[in-house]
Write an enzyme that holds these catalytic residues in place. Structure first.
Site, mmCIF file in Angstrom:
data_model
loop_
_atom_site.group_PDB
_atom_site.id
_atom_site.type_symbol
_atom_site.label_atom_id
_atom_site.label_comp_id
_atom_site.label_asym_id
_atom_site.label_seq_id
_atom_site.Cartn_x
_atom_site.Cartn_y
_atom_site.Cartn_z
ATOM 1 N N THR A 132 0.826 -1.210 0.000
ATOM 2 C CA THR A 132 0.000 0.000 0.000
ATOM 3 C C THR A 132 0.857 1.255 0.000
ATOM 4 O O THR A 132 2.010 1.233 0.463
ATOM 5 C CB THR A 132 -0.912 0.017 1.247
ATOM 6 O OG1 THR A 132 -1.570 1.285 1.369
ATOM 7 C CG2 THR A 132 -0.099 -0.218 2.514
ATOM 8 N N ASP A 133 0.286 2.351 -0.491
ATOM 9 C CA ASP A 133 0.992 3.631 -0.460
ATOM 10 C C ASP A 133 1.220 4.118 0.969
ATOM 11 O O ASP A 133 2.091 4.958 1.225
ATOM 12 C CB ASP A 133 0.239 4.688 -1.266
ATOM 13 C CG ASP A 133 -1.179 4.937 -0.767
ATOM 14 O OD1 ASP A 133 -1.619 4.271 0.197
ATOM 15 O OD2 ASP A 133 -1.872 5.788 -1.366
ATOM 16 N N GLU A 134 0.466 3.578 1.922
ATOM 17 C CA GLU A 134 0.571 4.057 3.303
ATOM 18 C C GLU A 134 1.894 3.684 3.962
ATOM 19 O O GLU A 134 2.243 4.236 5.011
ATOM 20 C CB GLU A 134 -0.604 3.536 4.136
ATOM 21 C CG GLU A 134 -1.945 4.103 3.691
ATOM 22 C CD GLU A 134 -3.038 3.905 4.724
ATOM 23 O OE1 GLU A 134 -2.753 4.022 5.928
ATOM 24 O OE2 GLU A 134 -4.183 3.639 4.326
ATOM 25 N N TYR A 159 -1.910 -0.619 10.746
ATOM 26 C CA TYR A 159 -2.119 -1.281 9.455
ATOM 27 C C TYR A 159 -0.898 -1.122 8.554
ATOM 28 O O TYR A 159 -0.341 -2.103 8.054
ATOM 29 C CB TYR A 159 -3.365 -0.716 8.775
ATOM 30 C CG TYR A 159 -3.372 -0.928 7.273
ATOM 31 C CD1 TYR A 159 -3.374 -2.212 6.737
ATOM 32 C CD2 TYR A 159 -3.365 0.154 6.384
ATOM 33 C CE1 TYR A 159 -3.364 -2.418 5.353
ATOM 34 C CE2 TYR A 159 -3.363 -0.038 5.015
ATOM 35 C CZ TYR A 159 -3.360 -1.329 4.509
ATOM 36 O OH TYR A 159 -3.346 -1.523 3.148
ATOM 37 N N LYS A 163 2.004 -3.826 7.003
ATOM 38 C CA LYS A 163 2.285 -3.977 5.567
ATOM 39 C C LYS A 163 3.762 -3.706 5.276
ATOM 40 O O LYS A 163 4.376 -4.377 4.435
ATOM 41 C CB LYS A 163 1.395 -3.041 4.747
ATOM 42 C CG LYS A 163 -0.093 -3.366 4.808
ATOM 43 C CD LYS A 163 -0.402 -4.757 4.280
ATOM 44 C CE LYS A 163 -0.277 -4.839 2.772
ATOM 45 N NZ LYS A 163 -0.682 -6.171 2.247
#
Length: 674
Positions: A132-134, A159, A163
């Protein structure tokens, strides 16, 4: 530019949102590829998402958890998997604040299991890890250039931290073991089939229902959104053209504030945004902006083709046409829906999806679940070696004996434990000798002939029910084994919060309130202590019944021989139906506490009336009160209703107690013309 051509692809989490679009696209576009999809059907997954692929000969669905090493290894070998596209993950940030350990378990441990299976089998040519970009953390508000693939990872919430942790494992396995890994990091995705805990489907469903649209904080947080089919195409490009060892951002440079998204949806619904937008408490660490540099993927030939308004219109139209796709989602539409973290907290509405039959490559029938954890390969008629081997304690017991017969019927190798539960060295010897994949504990002291015996044999009862059970759980934990423990629901009694006849049952998390017998005291004590072991699946059995009416332990056999019975409704367990489910639960590596009863209650008189109707019309019985019963027994008896909704959600085909009694017990034994 070299092109990779896969043969047999395993897609994890494929009943979820993004992966279902990828799976359906590959099944449709590449009939020569075999697509095997694996999904445990968590709350945000739905078999109906895969309906477009159900009739395709190159498609196979398997229900299972990526955290099950046995299952993953089995699938890689029997399906000759050469490519993995790993989408399975817990993804909702709000939930990660409420149960971050579950995110670690799914996102990091699950990924690790997959990677280790790839290393062991040595046959994987591509491992595409979906991130994810997060993981980049918050982008500066004034940044003109987005994060590129070599940017530092600075996750800010549980979260994104899990990741990022999973990415580190992927990178390590690529470097240490030469695993051919590729990682993707994507912007937000929207479109049909998305579970409505996410912003866009949530706002659409709320607008359809005439409800306020809740916005966290001031709504000025900036995000980028890609339409699901564009993202599916991006994964198609990465699959065929992505270079091993590289990372690819899947993004767009077009950004929108959350409040802009809400206003655009209001505009398409022709409603006044000022009247329906509602600002609510912000979530912790709500990053202001994520911004990606997507040039590297564009160099492979991919580009975004669906414009924002077009994609939004398509999405709204789909939700209007499928308002009940997810069933009751009222909990998901709350501003902060953290309660949906755990699997099964919301009913998975799979009506209309087909059922996957064991060993089949298609959906078939009209059920909404799948029964296989490790389907047989269709490539050969040679019998497949079972990936499971069970070690069962309680050979001379009723449940233990039936478990052995069920294993024989299913072709599962098993052996009975020889050691007593109190003897740790003998338990270790059993495990070293048998080398099981799972351990079943059906041993225990219930009393001879009933629980009154325990009142005068307390040390013996403690030795087996408490010390022995904990001993086995600890030995199993040290050896990395799941222990399925048959416990009891006779640790509750009707009370003011759960009155008789109310339909309000005791849940798995409720504290036991019945201490009328020493037997129940020991079972409640050990159940509480077992919560400290994450390798235990506790099954609360109550008043077990089977189709074998000659068995003196059968509850029906017992009460049909009593002079008098107390007529009280109770939850009960039909072993013919539930013991096969216990084996399936072991295959799925389910853990924690489960009320192991059929849904609903049945009274003693109702059972005896069925006995008269189906077995013996001349049968008679008499009742007496609880007070009168107390005069002829030593220990009090537990009467309660158990809430079986958790089990029902995992196994939707589970029959209610009265339905199961008729189908599994009385119809097979029918001696009358009833």
């Amino acid at each position: 530019m070299s092109t990779y051509t896969p043969k047999n692809i395993l897609i994890t989490g494929a009943a979820g949102f993004i992966a279902c679009h990828v799976a359906n696209r590959l099944v449709r576009s590449y009939p020569d590829y075999k697509i095997v999809v694996l999904d445990k059907l968590d709350y945000c997954s739905n078999l109906k998402n895969l309906i477009p692929s159900r009739s395709s000969p190159n498609f196979k669905f398997v229900k299972g958890d990526i955290a099950s090493a046995d299952l993953v290894n089995y699938l890689l070998i029997t399906e000759s998997i050469d490519t993995i596209m790993h989408f399975a993950a817990q993804t909702h940030v709000d939930n990660s604040f409420g149960n971050s350990f579950e995110f670690t378990k799914n996102n990091i441990y699950g990924t690790h299991v997959l990677l280790e299976a790839c290393k062991v089998t040595g046959q994987i040519k591509r491992f595409i890890h979906v991130s994810t970009d997060e993981v980049y953390g918050e982008t500066d508000e004034d940044a003109v250039v987005g994060n590129h693939e070599a940017s530092q990872l600075l996750p800010t919430n549980p979260y994104s931290a899990t990741k990022a942790g999973a990415e580190m494992l992927v990178m390590a396995y690529g470097r240490s073991y030469g695993l051919p890994v590729i990682t993707t990091r994507g912007n937000n995705v929207y479109g049909p089939n998305q579970f409505p805990e996410k912003l866009i489907p949530k706002f659409i469903l709320l607008a359809m229902r005439g409800k306020p649209l809740p916005i966290h904080g001031d709504g000025c947080n900036v995000r980028s959104y890609l339409y699901c089919e564009d993202v599916a195409e991006a994964f198609e490009v990465v699959l065929h053209k992505g270079e091993v060892g590289h990372v690819y951002n899947i993004g767009t440079t077009k950004e929108r504030r959350v409040i802009d998204v809400a206003q655009d949806i209001c505009k398409l619904f022709n409603i006044d945004s000022e009247k329906v937008i509602q600002f609510v408490e912000n979530r912790p660490f709500n990053d202001q902006r994520y911004f990606l540099d997507d040039q590297k993927l564009k160099n492979l030939g991919w580009s975004e083709t669906t414009m924002w308004e077009e994609g939004l219109k398509k999405t709204i139209e789909w939700y209007k046409n499928n308002p009940d796709w997810w069933g009751d989602v009222s909990g998901a539409l709350l501003p902060h829906p953290r309660m949906l973290m755990m699997p099964g907290d919301i009913e998975r509405n799979l009506d209309g999806a087909e059922k996957y039959d064991s060993g089949s490559t298609e959906f078939s029938g009209k059920s909404n679940e799948t029964k296989t954890a490790a389907p047989a390969s269709k490539t050969s008629n040679v019998p497949q070696k079972s990936p499971f081997k069970f070690l069962i304690y309680g050979r001379t017991g009723w449940i233990g004996g039936v478990l052995g017969k069920l294993c024989e019927k299913q072709g599962i190798p098993y052996e009975y434990g020889r050691g007593r539960l109190e003897d740790r060295s003998k338990l270790l010897a059993d495990i070293n000798s048998v080398k099981p994949t799972h351990v079943f504990n059906a041993a225990g002291v219930t009393g001879r002939p009933n629980v009154d015996w325990c009142e005068s044999h307390k040390p013996e009862t403690i030795r087996t029910n408490v010390a022995g059970t904990l001993n086995l759980a600890d030995v199993c934990r040290e050896n990395g084994l799941l222990m399925v423990n048959f416990a009891t629901g006779c640790i509750f009694e009707y009370d003011a919060a759960h009155p008789e006849g109310s339909g309000i049952g005791f849940k798995e998390e409720d504290t036991p309130n019945f201490a009328g017998s020493f037997y129940s005291k020991t079972k409640a004590m050990v159940e509480d202590l077992l919560k400290n072991y994450d390798n235990v699946c506790t099954l609360r059995v109550r008043m077990p019944i089977s189709s074998d009416l000659s068995n003196p332990r059968n509850f029906i056999t017992k009460i049909s021989r009593y002079n008098k019975v107390v007529n009280i409704p109770n939850s009960m367990t039909i072993l013919d139906e539930l013991l096969p489910i216990s084996i399936e639960m072991a295959k799925r590596n389910l853990r924690g506490i489960w009320n192991f009863t059929n849904p609903g209650v049945v009274s003693h008189n109702e059972i005896l009336e069925m006995y008269k109707k189906y077995i013996d019309p001349a049968f008679t019985y008499a009742n007496f009160t609880v007070e009168e019963q107390a005069k002829v027994i030593v220990a009090a008896r537990s009467n309660n209703e158990m809430d079986a909704s958790k089990l029902k959600k995992e196994f939707p085909e589970l029959l209610s107690i009265k339905e199961s009694l008729i189908k599994n017990v009385f119809e097979p034994n029918k001696k009358t013309s009833a």
